[in-house]
Design a protein around this motif. Sequence first.
Motif, PDB file in Angstrom:
ATOM      1  N   TRP A 269       6.905  82.145   1.338  1.00  0.00           N
ATOM      2  CA  TRP A 269       7.863  81.128   1.759  1.00  0.00           C
ATOM      3  C   TRP A 269       7.247  79.834   2.301  1.00  0.00           C
ATOM      4  O   TRP A 269       7.990  78.939   2.687  1.00  0.00           O
ATOM      5  N   ARG A 270       5.932  79.717   2.331  1.00  0.00           N
ATOM      6  CA  ARG A 270       5.348  78.551   2.997  1.00  0.00           C
ATOM      7  C   ARG A 270       5.755  77.238   2.324  1.00  0.00           C
ATOM      8  O   ARG A 270       5.972  76.226   3.010  1.00  0.00           O
ATOM      9  N   ARG A 271       5.852  77.219   1.000  1.00  0.00           N
ATOM     10  CA  ARG A 271       6.267  75.986   0.310  1.00  0.00           C
ATOM     11  C   ARG A 271       7.753  75.709   0.521  1.00  0.00           C
ATOM     12  O   ARG A 271       8.164  74.558   0.647  1.00  0.00           O
ATOM     13  N   ILE A 272       8.559  76.772   0.558  1.00  0.00           N
ATOM     14  CA  ILE A 272       9.991  76.599   0.787  1.00  0.00           C
ATOM     15  C   ILE A 272      10.243  76.026   2.175  1.00  0.00           C
ATOM     16  O   ILE A 272      11.066  75.125   2.356  1.00  0.00           O
ATOM     17  N   MET A 273       9.518  76.533   3.183  1.00  0.00           N
ATOM     18  CA  MET A 273       9.735  76.068   4.554  1.00  0.00           C
ATOM     19  C   MET A 273       9.270  74.624   4.750  1.00  0.00           C
ATOM     20  O   MET A 273       9.726  73.951   5.665  1.00  0.00           O
ATOM     21  N   ALA A 274       8.367  74.156   3.891  1.00  0.00           N
ATOM     22  CA  ALA A 274       7.926  72.761   3.971  1.00  0.00           C
ATOM     23  C   ALA A 274       8.738  71.855   3.051  1.00  0.00           C
ATOM     24  O   ALA A 274       8.517  70.651   2.999  1.00  0.00           O
ATOM     25  N   LEU A 275       9.706  72.444   2.366  1.00  0.00           N
ATOM     26  CA  LEU A 275      10.463  71.719   1.351  1.00  0.00           C
ATOM     27  C   LEU A 275      11.421  70.696   1.932  1.00  0.00           C
ATOM     28  O   LEU A 275      11.578  69.595   1.404  1.00  0.00           O
ATOM     29  N   ASP A 276      12.049  71.038   3.029  1.00  0.00           N
ATOM     30  CA  ASP A 276      13.147  70.217   3.536  1.00  0.00           C
ATOM     31  C   ASP A 276      13.169  70.270   5.055  1.00  0.00           C
ATOM     32  O   ASP A 276      12.929  71.313   5.654  1.00  0.00           O
ATOM     33  N   ARG A 277      13.444  69.132   5.698  1.00  0.00           N
ATOM     34  CA  ARG A 277      13.501  69.073   7.152  1.00  0.00           C
ATOM     35  C   ARG A 277      14.883  69.418   7.695  1.00  0.00           C
ATOM     36  O   ARG A 277      15.081  69.479   8.899  1.00  0.00           O
ATOM     37  N   GLY A 278      15.851  69.622   6.804  1.00  0.00           N
ATOM     38  CA  GLY A 278      17.182  70.030   7.227  1.00  0.00           C
ATOM     39  C   GLY A 278      17.362  71.531   7.080  1.00  0.00           C
ATOM     40  O   GLY A 278      16.462  72.310   7.375  1.00  0.00           O
ATOM     41  N   GLY A 279      18.538  71.949   6.595  1.00  0.00           N
ATOM     42  CA  GLY A 279      18.842  73.361   6.538  1.00  0.00           C
ATOM     43  C   GLY A 279      18.677  74.016   5.184  1.00  0.00           C
ATOM     44  O   GLY A 279      18.972  75.203   5.037  1.00  0.00           O
ATOM     45  N   VAL A 280      18.191  73.255   4.187  1.00  0.00           N
ATOM     46  CA  VAL A 280      18.096  73.802   2.825  1.00  0.00           C
ATOM     47  C   VAL A 280      17.151  75.001   2.760  1.00  0.00           C
ATOM     48  O   VAL A 280      17.450  76.007   2.111  1.00  0.00           O
ATOM     49  N   SER A 281      16.012  74.905   3.432  1.00  0.00           N
ATOM     50  CA  SER A 281      15.048  76.006   3.400  1.00  0.00           C
ATOM     51  C   SER A 281      15.672  77.282   3.961  1.00  0.00           C
ATOM     52  O   SER A 281      15.531  78.377   3.386  1.00  0.00           O
ATOM     53  N   THR A 282      16.367  77.162   5.082  1.00  0.00           N
ATOM     54  CA  THR A 282      17.027  78.317   5.682  1.00  0.00           C
ATOM     55  C   THR A 282      18.094  78.877   4.754  1.00  0.00           C
ATOM     56  O   THR A 282      18.253  80.108   4.644  1.00  0.00           O
ATOM     57  N   THR A 283      18.824  78.017   4.066  1.00  0.00           N
ATOM     58  CA  THR A 283      19.851  78.461   3.129  1.00  0.00           C
ATOM     59  C   THR A 283      19.265  79.316   2.018  1.00  0.00           C
ATOM     60  O   THR A 283      19.794  80.388   1.682  1.00  0.00           O
ATOM     61  N   ILE A 284      18.167  78.863   1.435  1.00  0.00           N
ATOM     62  CA  ILE A 284      17.540  79.603   0.338  1.00  0.00           C
ATOM     63  C   ILE A 284      17.082  80.981   0.813  1.00  0.00           C
ATOM     64  O   ILE A 284      17.354  82.007   0.169  1.00  0.00           O
ATOM     65  N   ILE A 285      16.400  81.004   1.948  1.00  0.00           N
ATOM     66  CA  ILE A 285      15.854  82.266   2.452  1.00  0.00           C
ATOM     67  C   ILE A 285      16.974  83.216   2.867  1.00  0.00           C
ATOM     68  O   ILE A 285      16.938  84.423   2.592  1.00  0.00           O
ATOM     69  N   LEU A 286      17.999  82.671   3.513  1.00  0.00           N
ATOM     70  CA  LEU A 286      19.108  83.505   3.986  1.00  0.00           C
ATOM     71  C   LEU A 286      19.931  84.053   2.827  1.00  0.00           C
ATOM     72  O   LEU A 286      20.453  85.183   2.890  1.00  0.00           O
ATOM     73  N   ALA A 287      20.037  83.300   1.736  1.00  0.00           N
ATOM     74  CA  ALA A 287      20.741  83.791   0.551  1.00  0.00           C
ATOM     75  C   ALA A 287      20.013  84.990  -0.053  1.00  0.00           C
ATOM     76  O   ALA A 287      20.644  85.974  -0.487  1.00  0.00           O
ATOM     77  N   VAL A 288      18.696  84.940  -0.073  1.00  0.00           N
ATOM     78  CA  VAL A 288      17.904  86.079  -0.553  1.00  0.00           C
ATOM     79  C   VAL A 288      18.094  87.276   0.369  1.00  0.00           C
ATOM     80  O   VAL A 288      18.196  88.424  -0.079  1.00  0.00           O
ATOM     81  N   ASN A 289      18.165  87.020   1.675  1.00  0.00           N
ATOM     82  CA  ASN A 289      18.400  88.083   2.641  1.00  0.00           C
ATOM     83  C   ASN A 289      19.744  88.760   2.389  1.00  0.00           C
ATOM     84  O   ASN A 289      19.854  89.998   2.453  1.00  0.00           O
ATOM     85  N   ALA A 290      20.779  87.982   2.094  1.00  0.00           N
ATOM     86  CA  ALA A 290      22.105  88.537   1.797  1.00  0.00           C
ATOM     87  C   ALA A 290      22.063  89.408   0.552  1.00  0.00           C
ATOM     88  O   ALA A 290      22.686  90.487   0.497  1.00  0.00           O
ATOM     89  N   THR A 324      12.241  77.858  13.380  1.00  0.00           N
ATOM     90  CA  THR A 324      11.206  77.247  14.198  1.00  0.00           C
ATOM     91  C   THR A 324      10.596  76.056  13.482  1.00  0.00           C
ATOM     92  O   THR A 324      10.269  75.040  14.107  1.00  0.00           O
ATOM     93  N   ALA A 325      10.425  76.162  12.164  1.00  0.00           N
ATOM     94  CA  ALA A 325       9.951  75.015  11.391  1.00  0.00           C
ATOM     95  C   ALA A 325      10.940  73.863  11.494  1.00  0.00           C
ATOM     96  O   ALA A 325      10.540  72.688  11.616  1.00  0.00           O
ATOM     97  N   PHE A 326      12.233  74.173  11.469  1.00  0.00           N
ATOM     98  CA  PHE A 326      13.260  73.144  11.634  1.00  0.00           C
ATOM     99  C   PHE A 326      13.109  72.433  12.983  1.00  0.00           C
ATOM    100  O   PHE A 326      13.194  71.201  13.078  1.00  0.00           O
ATOM    101  N   VAL A 327      12.887  73.212  14.028  1.00  0.00           N
ATOM    102  CA  VAL A 327      12.679  72.644  15.360  1.00  0.00           C
ATOM    103  C   VAL A 327      11.442  71.748  15.374  1.00  0.00           C
ATOM    104  O   VAL A 327      11.466  70.629  15.904  1.00  0.00           O
ATOM    105  N   ARG A 328      10.354  72.217  14.784  1.00  0.00           N
ATOM    106  CA  ARG A 328       9.108  71.449  14.783  1.00  0.00           C
ATOM    107  C   ARG A 328       9.269  70.135  14.029  1.00  0.00           C
ATOM    108  O   ARG A 328       8.730  69.100  14.432  1.00  0.00           O
TER     109      ARG A 328
END
Length: 394
Positions: A269-290, A324-328
Amino acid sequence: MTLLDRTEAPVHPARLILILSLAPTVGLGIGRFAYSLLLPDMRDSLQWSYSAAGFMNTINAAGYLAGALITSQLVRRYGLSAIVRVGTLGCVLSLALCALSGNFVLLSAARLIAGIGAALAFVAGGALATTIAQSQPQRSAFLLSLFYAGPGLGILSSGLITPFLLQAAGPGSWWIGWLVMAALSAVMTLPLLLAPLDSHASMSGGPATTFSIRPVLIYLVGYFMFGAGYIAYMTFMIAYVRDAGGGPAAQSAFWCLIGASAFVTPWVWRRIMALDRGGVSTTIILAVNALGAALPLFGLSPLILAISALVFGVSFFAVVASTTAFVRFNYAQAAWPSAIAAMTIAFGIGQTLGPLAVGAITDAVGSLSSALAVSAATLALGALLSGFQRPLKR
């Protein structure tokens, strides 16, 4: 103060964060999630309903919420490293308390202490790991993922031990499981007590920054949904596997797959988490979790359960890292403890309400499948909501 300011040889940031990751290993991987492995035997021996079983995770989550609410104030007074250590030691104590008695009140108190300690260690540890990661900005997302892979070690180690321990000791041996987990956690806590965490114990980066909820409200609601949704899967899946005929080996394999998947999270996920400073990265990861949570609804073959555990596990740990990446990305360094605490509070409220709701639904319907369906739907909703979060102006 930085690592280079110290007179002794500097500790590599990755090594320091790996040591720091032992805090969520103990507080979450063992302190919270090992309960799922012991739950079937506890439920049979103590004659609990699913609602009572869910309450034990609710009281743990309530403690986690309380801890998250007070962490920022404690950090300002005592420092990050001290709070990490105290919180982790509190978790070790709570595990030992769980072995003392089957009394519902005492067990509830122990689970409450475990939640408070886990929150203190996790919020302070997350802020400290974020600070350490800043020493290598190009690798910061990867370094942060090392910290959030910590619970995976706790899940893996408890999964390798507990099912076989219960089988060997026989019915009613759940208290032995708690005792062994307490001993294991005590050993894991030693490096935390000895490591030079104080080299990054203070936060810098300018004057204090006020954290405002309104700009990130939709993101907080999405994270709330994650807290409410994941807990059903992590609480009841071992019971689900057992009810489907899975013995200790199957339960251990399923749990260990979830834990082992955490170790590939930083690379996946390192590239996904650096992809966007908003919520898109979380959306992608959370969709996989679902998706991972929903897979057992389509069958209980070993292959489907294995894929479910891997997909759920590799995304579960990454969701927390993405916040946490979003916060940073979006806040000044001085605001990190408050922002991480706010995320943890939203998550804590969700996981406080989730077990009660899912336990009640399961008791009413009489099937754990309903719990998984609610879990997957809640995670999917969280993914949808997170996608509406836009980067903040700094």
